[in-house]
Motif scaffolding. Structure first.
Motif, PDB file in Angstrom:
ATOM      1  N   LEU A 172       0.868  -1.169   0.000  1.00 55.58           N
ATOM      2  CA  LEU A 172       0.000   0.000   0.000  1.00 55.58           C
ATOM      3  C   LEU A 172       0.907   1.222   0.000  1.00 55.58           C
ATOM      4  O   LEU A 172       1.771   1.358   0.878  1.00 55.58           O
ATOM      5  CB  LEU A 172      -0.901   0.004   1.237  1.00 55.58           C
ATOM      6  CG  LEU A 172      -1.819  -1.212   1.399  1.00 55.58           C
ATOM      7  CD1 LEU A 172      -2.541  -1.146   2.741  1.00 55.58           C
ATOM      8  CD2 LEU A 172      -2.826  -1.284   0.259  1.00 55.58           C
ATOM      9  N   ARG A 173       0.711   2.104  -0.990  1.00 53.66           N
ATOM     10  CA  ARG A 173       1.619   3.252  -1.118  1.00 53.66           C
ATOM     11  C   ARG A 173       0.829   4.544  -1.278  1.00 53.66           C
ATOM     12  O   ARG A 173      -0.136   4.606  -2.041  1.00 53.66           O
ATOM     13  CB  ARG A 173       2.567   3.072  -2.305  1.00 53.66           C
ATOM     14  CG  ARG A 173       3.622   4.160  -2.387  1.00 53.66           C
ATOM     15  CD  ARG A 173       4.764   3.779  -3.297  1.00 53.66           C
ATOM     16  NE  ARG A 173       4.382   3.721  -4.700  1.00 53.66           N
ATOM     17  CZ  ARG A 173       5.252   3.501  -5.690  1.00 53.66           C
ATOM     18  NH1 ARG A 173       6.537   3.297  -5.425  1.00 53.66           N
ATOM     19  NH2 ARG A 173       4.837   3.470  -6.936  1.00 53.66           N
ATOM     20  N   THR A 174       1.264   5.563  -0.563  1.00 50.62           N
ATOM     21  CA  THR A 174       0.660   6.895  -0.626  1.00 50.62           C
ATOM     22  C   THR A 174       1.667   7.861  -1.231  1.00 50.62           C
ATOM     23  O   THR A 174       2.832   7.882  -0.826  1.00 50.62           O
ATOM     24  CB  THR A 174       0.265   7.382   0.786  1.00 50.62           C
ATOM     25  OG1 THR A 174      -0.642   6.452   1.370  1.00 50.62           O
ATOM     26  CG2 THR A 174      -0.387   8.754   0.715  1.00 50.62           C
ATOM     27  N   ARG A 175       1.193   8.666  -2.202  1.00 50.46           N
ATOM     28  CA  ARG A 175       2.058   9.637  -2.878  1.00 50.46           C
ATOM     29  C   ARG A 175       1.433  11.025  -2.757  1.00 50.46           C
ATOM     30  O   ARG A 175       0.256  11.207  -3.044  1.00 50.46           O
ATOM     31  CB  ARG A 175       2.231   9.251  -4.351  1.00 50.46           C
ATOM     32  CG  ARG A 175       2.797   7.863  -4.530  1.00 50.46           C
ATOM     33  CD  ARG A 175       2.692   7.319  -5.940  1.00 50.46           C
ATOM     34  NE  ARG A 175       3.394   8.124  -6.923  1.00 50.46           N
ATOM     35  CZ  ARG A 175       3.839   7.645  -8.090  1.00 50.46           C
ATOM     36  NH1 ARG A 175       3.658   6.360  -8.376  1.00 50.46           N
ATOM     37  NH2 ARG A 175       4.448   8.420  -8.940  1.00 50.46           N
ATOM     38  N   ILE A 176       2.233  11.991  -2.347  1.00 51.49           N
ATOM     39  CA  ILE A 176       1.787  13.374  -2.194  1.00 51.49           C
ATOM     40  C   ILE A 176       2.664  14.250  -3.079  1.00 51.49           C
ATOM     41  O   ILE A 176       3.893  14.248  -2.947  1.00 51.49           O
ATOM     42  CB  ILE A 176       1.880  13.825  -0.725  1.00 51.49           C
ATOM     43  CG1 ILE A 176       1.028  12.913   0.162  1.00 51.49           C
ATOM     44  CG2 ILE A 176       1.431  15.276  -0.579  1.00 51.49           C
ATOM     45  CD1 ILE A 176       1.193  13.168   1.638  1.00 51.49           C
ATOM     46  N   LYS A 177       2.026  15.013  -3.979  1.00 55.91           N
ATOM     47  CA  LYS A 177       2.775  15.738  -5.006  1.00 55.91           C
ATOM     48  C   LYS A 177       2.262  17.166  -5.144  1.00 55.91           C
ATOM     49  O   LYS A 177       1.060  17.411  -5.098  1.00 55.91           O
ATOM     50  CB  LYS A 177       2.635  15.006  -6.349  1.00 55.91           C
ATOM     51  CG  LYS A 177       3.355  15.656  -7.520  1.00 55.91           C
ATOM     52  CD  LYS A 177       3.184  14.812  -8.775  1.00 55.91           C
ATOM     53  CE  LYS A 177       3.884  15.414  -9.984  1.00 55.91           C
ATOM     54  NZ  LYS A 177       3.743  14.576 -11.193  1.00 55.91           N
ATOM     55  N   SER A 178       3.197  18.094  -5.347  1.00 57.58           N
ATOM     56  CA  SER A 178       2.878  19.481  -5.705  1.00 57.58           C
ATOM     57  C   SER A 178       3.588  19.813  -7.006  1.00 57.58           C
ATOM     58  O   SER A 178       4.788  19.534  -7.148  1.00 57.58           O
ATOM     59  CB  SER A 178       3.331  20.453  -4.609  1.00 57.58           C
ATOM     60  OG  SER A 178       2.504  20.351  -3.474  1.00 57.58           O
ATOM     61  N   GLN A 179       2.839  20.407  -7.947  1.00 52.35           N
ATOM     62  CA  GLN A 179       3.409  20.765  -9.251  1.00 52.35           C
ATOM     63  C   GLN A 179       3.065  22.202  -9.594  1.00 52.35           C
ATOM     64  O   GLN A 179       1.901  22.603  -9.545  1.00 52.35           O
ATOM     65  CB  GLN A 179       2.889  19.837 -10.341  1.00 52.35           C
ATOM     66  CG  GLN A 179       3.404  20.199 -11.738  1.00 52.35           C
ATOM     67  CD  GLN A 179       3.062  19.146 -12.770  1.00 52.35           C
ATOM     68  OE1 GLN A 179       3.570  18.032 -12.741  1.00 52.35           O
ATOM     69  NE2 GLN A 179       2.186  19.503 -13.700  1.00 52.35           N
ATOM     70  N   LEU A 180       4.086  22.960  -9.955  1.00 51.00           N
ATOM     71  CA  LEU A 180       3.925  24.356 -10.360  1.00 51.00           C
ATOM     72  C   LEU A 180       4.144  24.441 -11.866  1.00 51.00           C
ATOM     73  O   LEU A 180       5.188  24.018 -12.374  1.00 51.00           O
ATOM     74  CB  LEU A 180       4.937  25.240  -9.631  1.00 51.00           C
ATOM     75  CG  LEU A 180       4.839  26.746  -9.865  1.00 51.00           C
ATOM     76  CD1 LEU A 180       3.515  27.305  -9.335  1.00 51.00           C
ATOM     77  CD2 LEU A 180       6.021  27.466  -9.207  1.00 51.00           C
ATOM     78  N   THR A 181       3.137  24.970 -12.590  1.00 50.23           N
ATOM     79  CA  THR A 181       3.192  25.046 -14.050  1.00 50.23           C
ATOM     80  C   THR A 181       3.156  26.497 -14.504  1.00 50.23           C
ATOM     81  O   THR A 181       2.345  27.289 -14.011  1.00 50.23           O
ATOM     82  CB  THR A 181       2.016  24.285 -14.686  1.00 50.23           C
ATOM     83  OG1 THR A 181       2.048  22.926 -14.241  1.00 50.23           O
ATOM     84  CG2 THR A 181       2.097  24.300 -16.203  1.00 50.23           C
ATOM     85  N   TYR A 182       4.030  26.824 -15.450  1.00 54.01           N
ATOM     86  CA  TYR A 182       4.112  28.174 -16.013  1.00 54.01           C
ATOM     87  C   TYR A 182       3.852  28.104 -17.504  1.00 54.01           C
ATOM     88  O   TYR A 182       4.463  27.299 -18.225  1.00 54.01           O
ATOM     89  CB  TYR A 182       5.497  28.762 -15.753  1.00 54.01           C
ATOM     90  CG  TYR A 182       5.745  30.085 -16.440  1.00 54.01           C
ATOM     91  CD1 TYR A 182       5.110  31.253 -16.013  1.00 54.01           C
ATOM     92  CD2 TYR A 182       6.617  30.176 -17.534  1.00 54.01           C
ATOM     93  CE1 TYR A 182       5.336  32.467 -16.632  1.00 54.01           C
ATOM     94  CE2 TYR A 182       6.848  31.384 -18.165  1.00 54.01           C
ATOM     95  CZ  TYR A 182       6.205  32.521 -17.711  1.00 54.01           C
ATOM     96  OH  TYR A 182       6.433  33.728 -18.343  1.00 54.01           O
ATOM     97  N   THR A 183       2.933  28.915 -18.011  1.00 58.04           N
ATOM     98  CA  THR A 183       2.652  28.980 -19.444  1.00 58.04           C
ATOM     99  C   THR A 183       3.690  29.878 -20.109  1.00 58.04           C
ATOM    100  O   THR A 183       3.694  31.099 -19.925  1.00 58.04           O
ATOM    101  CB  THR A 183       1.244  29.535 -19.707  1.00 58.04           C
ATOM    102  OG1 THR A 183       0.283  28.670 -19.079  1.00 58.04           O
ATOM    103  CG2 THR A 183       0.958  29.597 -21.199  1.00 58.04           C
ATOM    104  N   VAL A 184       4.580  29.276 -20.878  1.00 59.51           N
ATOM    105  CA  VAL A 184       5.645  30.020 -21.551  1.00 59.51           C
ATOM    106  C   VAL A 184       5.068  30.850 -22.685  1.00 59.51           C
ATOM    107  O   VAL A 184       5.387  32.040 -22.837  1.00 59.51           O
ATOM    108  CB  VAL A 184       6.715  29.050 -22.094  1.00 59.51           C
ATOM    109  CG1 VAL A 184       7.794  29.813 -22.870  1.00 59.51           C
ATOM    110  CG2 VAL A 184       7.339  28.265 -20.947  1.00 59.51           C
ATOM    111  N   SER A 185       4.202  30.236 -23.494  1.00 55.53           N
ATOM    112  CA  SER A 185       3.606  30.923 -24.639  1.00 55.53           C
ATOM    113  C   SER A 185       2.355  30.171 -25.071  1.00 55.53           C
ATOM    114  O   SER A 185       2.347  28.931 -25.060  1.00 55.53           O
ATOM    115  CB  SER A 185       4.601  30.998 -25.792  1.00 55.53           C
ATOM    116  OG  SER A 185       3.977  31.483 -26.970  1.00 55.53           O
ATOM    117  N   PRO A 186       1.307  30.893 -25.472  1.00 56.45           N
ATOM    118  CA  PRO A 186       0.135  30.199 -26.021  1.00 56.45           C
ATOM    119  C   PRO A 186       0.433  29.553 -27.372  1.00 56.45           C
ATOM    120  O   PRO A 186      -0.278  28.643 -27.792  1.00 56.45           O
ATOM    121  CB  PRO A 186      -0.900  31.309 -26.153  1.00 56.45           C
ATOM    122  CG  PRO A 186      -0.114  32.580 -26.218  1.00 56.45           C
ATOM    123  CD  PRO A 186       1.107  32.350 -25.394  1.00 56.45           C
TER     124      PRO A 186
END
Length: 266
Positions: free
Chosen positions: A166-180
């Protein structure tokens, strides 16, 4: 004629909408205590409804890795993966998903010449909940909790040392839009993994629940112009508790994904 134009516009809209709603790279799995690794995946991402709230991502992937004492990431076959996950954006900023996965992973001796010992199979099911914060026009912060059940077998489906986990994963991700233009984005993340295992043996026993590893990633993502394909190029540093590799700064991965986006169609 008008119907055809509307259909084309709807298709283009859904492709773009899919990229905004489900823009997740296929992160590498842990490949053990080594130095370097290479991960490549091909995925098919499909819209499951006309509102863009339900999507599915299926992928096939392989991984290779170096020996523990060199940096040749192509040296040994490391893993083969089949994965299918369904996502549902059920409320603003909130999403859950569920998945099934099959993995086949060769095991190697711990000393030179690192010959193959056996092959281990894994069957996995997991669920995930994510909440995304909008931090201005270009920044997004996504926090995720993922719970997994992992069952292990030898190549002939006999027992191996680890019965299930049984495994628990906790994640934070920061995303930046470089260009449309071509939907270009940069994403960095950190994920902590905690687990509890049940072991086979003469006296079956449980391992204690605890922290096992940290995975830090950086990805550049973009759409291939005039096509339904998305490319993700990334790096992952895997810091495994009590491993030899952690004293060398962790295991270093290079990852490349190609994803085919398919819009909703009745």
């Amino acid at each position: 004629m008008m119907f055809c134009i509307k259909k084309v516009l709807a298709t283009l809209f859904l492709i773009g909408f899919t990229g905004n709603i489900l823009r997740a790279q296929i992160s590498p799995p842990g490949l053990g205590d080594t130095k370097t690794a290479l991960w490549t995946a091909f995925g098919i991402k499909r819209q499951l409804d006309s509102l863009g709230k339900k999507q599915a991502l299926s992928y096939i992937a392989i991984g290779r890795k170096s020996n523990p004492d060199d940096y040749n990431a192509l040296s040994k076959q490391a893993i083969f993966v089949l994965n299918h996950e369904v996502y549902h954006s059920f409320a603003p900023h909130q999403q859950y998903s569920y998945a099934v996965s099959y993995r086949r992973q060769p095991q190697y001796e711990g000393s030179t010449p690192y010959e193959k010992e056996n092959t281990e199979q894994e069957f996995r099911i997991y669920g995930r909940y994510a909440y995304t914060f909008d931090l201005g026009k270009k920044w997004k912060l996504k926090n995720t909790v993922r719970q997994e059940f992992r069952k292990f077998f030898a190549a002939d489906f006999s027992k191996v040392e680890e019965d299930f986990q049984l495994r628990t994963r906790i994640k934070s991700q920061l995303t930046y839009t470089v260009s449309p233009k071509n939907n270009q984005k940069l994403a960095v993340s950190a994920e902590a993994l905690f687990s509890l295992s049940h072991l086979n043996g003469p006296d079956t026993q449980w391992e204690s629940f605890g922290y096992r590893e940290m995975r830090i990633t950086a990805y550049y993502m973009f759409d291939i112009p005039h096509s339904p394909f998305t490319v993700d190029i990334g790096y992952m540093n895997n810091l495994i508790k009590d491993s030899r590799s952690i004293h060398r700064g962790g295991v270093h991965y290079v990852a490349v994904d190609l994803i085919w986006n398919i819009p909703f169609s009745r």
